[in-house]
Motif scaffolding. Structure first.
Motif, PDB file in Angstrom:
ATOM      1  N   ARG A  33     -68.404  26.776   7.071  1.00  0.00           N
ATOM      2  CA  ARG A  33     -69.034  25.495   7.238  1.00  0.00           C
ATOM      3  C   ARG A  33     -68.160  24.351   6.744  1.00  0.00           C
ATOM      4  O   ARG A  33     -68.145  23.283   7.318  1.00  0.00           O
ATOM      5  N   LEU A  36     -65.956  23.678   9.461  1.00  0.00           N
ATOM      6  CA  LEU A  36     -66.621  22.936  10.517  1.00  0.00           C
ATOM      7  C   LEU A  36     -66.611  21.447  10.200  1.00  0.00           C
ATOM      8  O   LEU A  36     -66.465  20.610  11.072  1.00  0.00           O
ATOM      9  N   GLY A  37     -66.761  21.142   8.904  1.00  0.00           N
ATOM     10  CA  GLY A  37     -66.720  19.747   8.489  1.00  0.00           C
ATOM     11  C   GLY A  37     -65.412  19.110   8.854  1.00  0.00           C
ATOM     12  O   GLY A  37     -65.330  17.925   9.150  1.00  0.00           O
ATOM     13  N   ILE A  39     -63.752  19.493  11.432  1.00  0.00           N
ATOM     14  CA  ILE A  39     -63.750  19.015  12.808  1.00  0.00           C
ATOM     15  C   ILE A  39     -64.275  17.599  12.859  1.00  0.00           C
ATOM     16  O   ILE A  39     -63.749  16.752  13.557  1.00  0.00           O
ATOM     17  N   GLY A  40     -65.314  17.390  12.055  1.00  0.00           N
ATOM     18  CA  GLY A  40     -65.860  16.045  12.005  1.00  0.00           C
ATOM     19  C   GLY A  40     -64.789  15.057  11.616  1.00  0.00           C
ATOM     20  O   GLY A  40     -64.642  13.999  12.227  1.00  0.00           O
ATOM     21  N   VAL A  41     -64.024  15.428  10.607  1.00  0.00           N
ATOM     22  CA  VAL A  41     -62.992  14.513  10.141  1.00  0.00           C
ATOM     23  C   VAL A  41     -61.905  14.351  11.189  1.00  0.00           C
ATOM     24  O   VAL A  41     -61.429  13.250  11.454  1.00  0.00           O
ATOM     25  N   GLY A  43     -62.235  14.621  14.307  1.00  0.00           N
ATOM     26  CA  GLY A  43     -62.761  13.768  15.362  1.00  0.00           C
ATOM     27  C   GLY A  43     -62.798  12.312  14.946  1.00  0.00           C
ATOM     28  O   GLY A  43     -62.381  11.431  15.689  1.00  0.00           O
ATOM     29  N   SER A  44     -63.286  12.098  13.734  1.00  0.00           N
ATOM     30  CA  SER A  44     -63.412  10.711  13.316  1.00  0.00           C
ATOM     31  C   SER A  44     -62.049  10.085  13.073  1.00  0.00           C
ATOM     32  O   SER A  44     -61.848   8.896  13.308  1.00  0.00           O
ATOM     33  N   LEU A  47     -60.732   8.847  16.160  1.00  0.00           N
ATOM     34  CA  LEU A  47     -61.369   7.610  16.587  1.00  0.00           C
ATOM     35  C   LEU A  47     -61.084   6.440  15.650  1.00  0.00           C
ATOM     36  O   LEU A  47     -61.520   5.334  15.880  1.00  0.00           O
ATOM     37  N   VAL A  49     -62.341   6.326  12.699  1.00  0.00           N
ATOM     38  CA  VAL A  49     -63.504   6.133  11.832  1.00  0.00           C
ATOM     39  C   VAL A  49     -63.244   6.863  10.528  1.00  0.00           C
ATOM     40  O   VAL A  49     -63.233   8.073  10.487  1.00  0.00           O
TER      41      VAL A  49
ATOM     42  N   ASP B 162     -70.902   4.234  14.847  1.00  0.00           N
ATOM     43  CA  ASP B 162     -69.561   4.832  14.870  1.00  0.00           C
ATOM     44  C   ASP B 162     -69.631   6.334  14.618  1.00  0.00           C
ATOM     45  O   ASP B 162     -68.984   7.124  15.301  1.00  0.00           O
ATOM     46  N   TRP B 165     -71.269   8.155  17.459  1.00  0.00           N
ATOM     47  CA  TRP B 165     -70.338   8.195  18.576  1.00  0.00           C
ATOM     48  C   TRP B 165     -69.270   9.262  18.334  1.00  0.00           C
ATOM     49  O   TRP B 165     -68.943  10.049  19.218  1.00  0.00           O
ATOM     50  N   SER B 166     -68.758   9.300  17.107  1.00  0.00           N
ATOM     51  CA  SER B 166     -67.692  10.283  16.854  1.00  0.00           C
ATOM     52  C   SER B 166     -68.252  11.701  16.863  1.00  0.00           C
ATOM     53  O   SER B 166     -67.607  12.629  17.341  1.00  0.00           O
ATOM     54  N   LEU B 169     -68.460  12.620  20.414  1.00  0.00           N
ATOM     55  CA  LEU B 169     -67.142  12.922  20.973  1.00  0.00           C
ATOM     56  C   LEU B 169     -66.674  14.319  20.550  1.00  0.00           C
ATOM     57  O   LEU B 169     -66.140  15.080  21.352  1.00  0.00           O
ATOM     58  N   ILE B 170     -66.910  14.631  19.280  1.00  0.00           N
ATOM     59  CA  ILE B 170     -66.552  15.971  18.804  1.00  0.00           C
ATOM     60  C   ILE B 170     -67.322  17.015  19.600  1.00  0.00           C
ATOM     61  O   ILE B 170     -66.789  18.034  20.017  1.00  0.00           O
ATOM     62  N   ILE B 290     -71.745  21.247  12.157  1.00  0.00           N
ATOM     63  CA  ILE B 290     -70.749  20.168  12.136  1.00  0.00           C
ATOM     64  C   ILE B 290     -71.366  18.900  11.548  1.00  0.00           C
ATOM     65  O   ILE B 290     -70.816  18.280  10.642  1.00  0.00           O
ATOM     66  N   PHE B 294     -70.678  16.998   7.944  1.00  0.00           N
ATOM     67  CA  PHE B 294     -70.428  15.570   7.932  1.00  0.00           C
ATOM     68  C   PHE B 294     -71.350  14.898   6.921  1.00  0.00           C
ATOM     69  O   PHE B 294     -70.918  14.120   6.073  1.00  0.00           O
TER      70      PHE B 294
END
Lengths: 418, 416
Positions: A33, A36-37, A39-41, A43-44, A47, A49, B162, B165-166, B169-170, B290, B294
């Motif tokens: 997990r 998995l987090g 991936i969030g980073v 992705g952000s 972008l 973010v 934001d 949205w991200s 996108l992921i 995910i 986050f």
């Protein structure tokens, strides 16, 4: 020629450093997990973010760092640590819940006190109750104040569900009065009573506590209190060397000076009224039985001598129950301090912006430590502090255990000098 | 037991004229309600007389669970707490790194006391240091402590557009694109012989089986963080069996329709939708993980991981389209719908996880995914059989194994 090649040494250091860093990094195990987090980073990050660094409102914002200390006020009507500070039971006067008397017997002054052990919940931090075993329902137990050479007669009744004793930290010549399970009356069973008799000696700052087994628990639960043995000026005049760690000649002036100090320490003399005297027992409470204290305090209630609230800029308010100890700067302050902590070997006392004289065990009339701002006491150690605030500006002066952990867990206080 | 009365029918109920008389001539509804009334009386008597008072001793212990924490800013810690015990519990003080700290309890009807099964947030103004563990403990009124360590804390991103949205996108990268890419194998699969098609189907079953095992373990792991009052393990079991039985009952209803001559119900498209649903539920749980990572600020890094996930999920594409290989080619919108059902839930899960994370929700969604996947495998086996194939043939078994193996290997990319 140096015996070390600095280039090589630097290289070795760098290698070791790198290895250490790598080892520490691999210690941070990645769970699925947590990955998995990532991936969030990822992705952000793609972008743009990111975490907002400026969102916290700045590091110098005091409120942003939150306030430490306990929340709420104490609701224990049975015990007030502010009253306890100056409640001395002398046989003549003292607390309402301590039956006491003073009388002559065979040419000796007898000071008689009745102490009863009871099981009672006490409040140790706002909203937190602790199932204590307590002398006369209070922790610490009543402060007994006597004069050197008096007979202390303690009529002890056991109203607790457990067997208890009273063991005095005095020079006691009678083994049956030592208050241990193996001697004399032994442990006093529930519902039974026994009268202890001790000669008040030596002069100083002492204490009493239950010595039943298991010892840790019987002390930690609250069965302890202070005995103050005031020096008797006539004895001081006769045997001055008993009261000082001084080997030079004893002049008449020196003798007079010691007698004067003894009068200041003896509650039966007017000189004693010029000094503001306080009793503080440094204690702690293990509320979840893990052998570590959750609450530390001077006189049981966490932060009881702290301010109610403050903005850290000099604007503060006293709480209803949590408030600083107000002292008159023109009076000498004398603190009878003892350490009854369990589960920690030592405790300490530190004054902010101030230095004081310390009398270890209070058995001498000259300080054993002069001009210090921190002293430490192991379990059962005690002493007298004399603090002079006459040159200080009025205001708040902190004092606390200088084990930071203890301070943040409750043993932090203030004098308000007026 | 021998049948004493062979003339009585055991099928289709009993004829009305043979209905037995109720005792004392009572109406049948009274007979139906009577046991409930008596039960109420017995319970009332039990409560009033408390016959167990003699054997009960001690008081129930306070029992709090800090299910998770959020760090909305660098000067705030939020502990999410549930009272598991049978008695109300009062949070009297809060320790942060072994020091008493200010706090407020939010969501517990305005005070610091939590009723049984009540949840609340303990908000602590504390300026923490990113990456440095925070040891927190709640001290309740009798001094009992309940601890929770926040490992390597980092800020929980607030839910701004934001972030939404991200997360979307992921989700597109991790869920929708790989599944869509995998579906591009459709023409190739169509051209296969039955034998190889069945191999592809069992390969898909292997893929799904691996996901079920993986998600199942994760669900049980997560169940340990669920507040005791919610019976985490039982909830996971219920989720798995519940989803399995629900989807299976829908499937059985479909079979009934097909038997009655409904051609649409008997098509492979139906199975394809079921597969997509199962994978979609699994991907919802994936998205939830995910999003919750986050929300919990659990951050580690790597675009590499997104690639790993894409590889992992691309195998889900052929699994979705394989069932329609023998039918008339479905319209394009079916492919879009299948792809979205299978892939898009990652986005939805990400949002749910980010908005309202809780281990309870996480474990439950994972469990539902497992149940749905298990049913899909059941369905695939049935499909192979109806097409005249043998599920346990050597090719099929090996294909199943390959499916497991491929998932294991692509999983390594994610777990590294």
């Amino acid at each position: 020629m140096p015996s070390v090649d600095y280039g090589t040494a630097e290289e070795v250091t760098r290698t070791l450093e790198k290895r250490l860093v790598e080892r520490l990094q691999s210690d941070v195990t990645a769970t699925r997990r947590s990955v998995l987090g990532g991936i969030g980073v990822a992705g952000s990050a793609a972008l743009g973010v990111g975490r907002s660094e400026a969102s916290s409102g700045g590091h110098d914002d005091h409120d942003g760092h939150g306030g430490h200390g306990v929340v709420g006020e104490f609701e224990d009507a049975d015990f007030d640590p502010h009253e306890y500070l100056t409640a001395f039971n002398t046989g003549r006067d003292g607390q309402e819940n301590v039956r006491q008397d003073v009388y002559e017997e065979d040419g000796r002054t007898v000071r008689e006190f009745e102490l009863t052990a009871v099981d009672v919940p006490i409040t140790i931090a706002p909203g937190i109750e602790f199932d204590a075993w307590a002398f006369n329902g209070q922790v610490p137990g009543p402060t007994l104040r006597v004069v050197e050479g008096d007979l202390i007669r303690v009529k002890f009744s056991n109203g607790s569900r457990h067997a208890h004793t009273i063991h005095p930290h005095l020079r006691n010549l009678d083994p049956t009065m030592d208050g241990v399970p193996q001697n004399g009356p032994g442990a006093i069973a529930p519902g039974e009573s026994f009268t202890y008799e001790w000669i008040a000696q030596p002069t100083g700052m002492h204490f009493y506590h239950c010595h039943s087994m298991p010892l840790k628990e019987h002390i930690h639960r609250g069965l302890y209190g202070t005995i103050i043995v005031d020096p008797e000026p006539d004895r001081v005049r006769e045997n001055p060397r008993d009261y000082v760690n001084y080997h030079g000649p004893i002049t008449d002036e020196y003798r007079d000076e010691l007698v004067e100090i003894a009068r200041s320490r003896n509650h039966e003399y007017a000189e004693n009224d010029d000094v503001n005297e306080m009793v503080m027992m440094m204690n702690g409470f293990d509320t979840n039985f893990d052998g570590d204290n959750e609450v530390y305090a001077a006189n049981t209630q966490a932060f009881a001598y702290g301010v109610g609230s403050t903005d850290g800029k000099g604007n503060w308010e006293a709480g209803e129950t949590k408030r600083p100890i107000q002292i008159d700067r023109n009076q000498l302050q004398r603190v009878y301090l003892s350490n009854v902590i369990e589960f920690d070997p030592i405790n300490s006392f530190h004054t902010h912006s101030q230095f004081f004289d310390y009398y270890d065990h209070g058995t001498t009339l000259q300080p054993t430590l002069k001009n210090v701002d921190t002293i430490m006491q192991c379990q059962a150690q005690r002493g007298i502090l004399e603090i002079d605030y006459s040159e200080h500006e009025p205001g708040l002066y902190m004092f606390h255990a200088h084990q930071s952990e203890f301070a943040e867990l409750g043993w932090m206080s203030f004098f308000e000098v007026v | 037991m021998t049948d004493q009365n062979p003339t009585k029918s055991t099928e289709g109920g009993i004829a009305a004229d043979e209905q037995p008389r109720q005792p004392f001539g009572l109406p049948s509804w009274v007979v139906a309600v009577l046991p409930l009334v008596l039960l109420a009386l017995v319970i009332g008597a039990f409560v009033l007389t408390s016959p167990l008072a003699g054997v009960q001793s001690g008081e129930p212990l306070p029992d709090l669970t800090i299910s998770h924490t959020t760090l909305p800013s660098e000067d705030t810690i939020v502990l999410h707490v549930t009272n598991n015990g049978p008695d109300a519990v009062t949070i009297s003080q809060v320790l942060i790194n072994d020091a008493y700290w200010n706090f407020e309890v939010e969501g517990a009807s305005g005070d610091q006391t939590l009723a049984p099964m009540e949840s609340a947030q303990v908000v602590v103004p504390y300026h923490w240091q990113p990456g440095w563990d925070i040891h927190t403990a709640l001290v309740v009124s009798d001094g009992t402590t309940f601890g929770h360590t926040i490992v390597a804390p980092s800020e929980t991103p607030g839910l701004t557009t934001d972030v939404l949205w991200s997360l979307a996108l992921i989700g597109v990268f991790v869920g929708v694109i790989p599944v869509a890419l995998g579906m591009l194998w459709f023409p190739f699969i169509r051209a296969m012989s039955n034998r190889w098609l069945h191999a592809v189907l069992t390969f898909a079953a292997g893929v799904l089986a691996f996901l079920a095992v993986d998600a199942g373990f994760e669900a049980f792991e997560l169940a340990e963080e669920i507040p005791g009052a919610y019976e985490g393990t039982a909830l996971v079991v219920l989720g798995i069996l519940g989803a399995l039985l629900l989807v299976q009952s829908v499937s059985a209803w479909r079979e009934g329709r097909a038997a009655a001559g409904d051609t649409r119900a008997s098509s492979g498209l139906w199975v394809a939708y079921l597969v997509a649903l199962g994978i979609g539920l699994h991907n919802l749980a994936e998205g939830l993980a995910i999003g919750s990572s986050f929300a919990l600020g659990r951050v580690s890094l790597g675009a590499f991981l997104v690639i790993g996930f894409m590889l992992h999920n691309v195998t889900e594409g052929p699994a979705v389209v394989a069932p329609v290989a023998r039918d008339e080619r479905p319209s394009w919108y079916h492919f879009v719908a299948l792809g979205l059902i299978a892939g898009a839930p990652v986005i939805l899960g990400g949002w749910i996880g980010g908005l309202a994370y809780s281990p309870t929700l996480g474990a439950f969604f994972l469990a539902i995914g497992v149940g749905a996947i298990l049913q899909v495998n059941w369905e695939i086996a049935g499909m192979i059989r109806t097409q005249g194939g043998r599920v346990g043939s050597a090719t099929n078994l090996l294909a199943f194994l390959v499916g497991l193996g491929v998932m294991y290997i692509t999983d390594l990319f994610v777990a590294l």
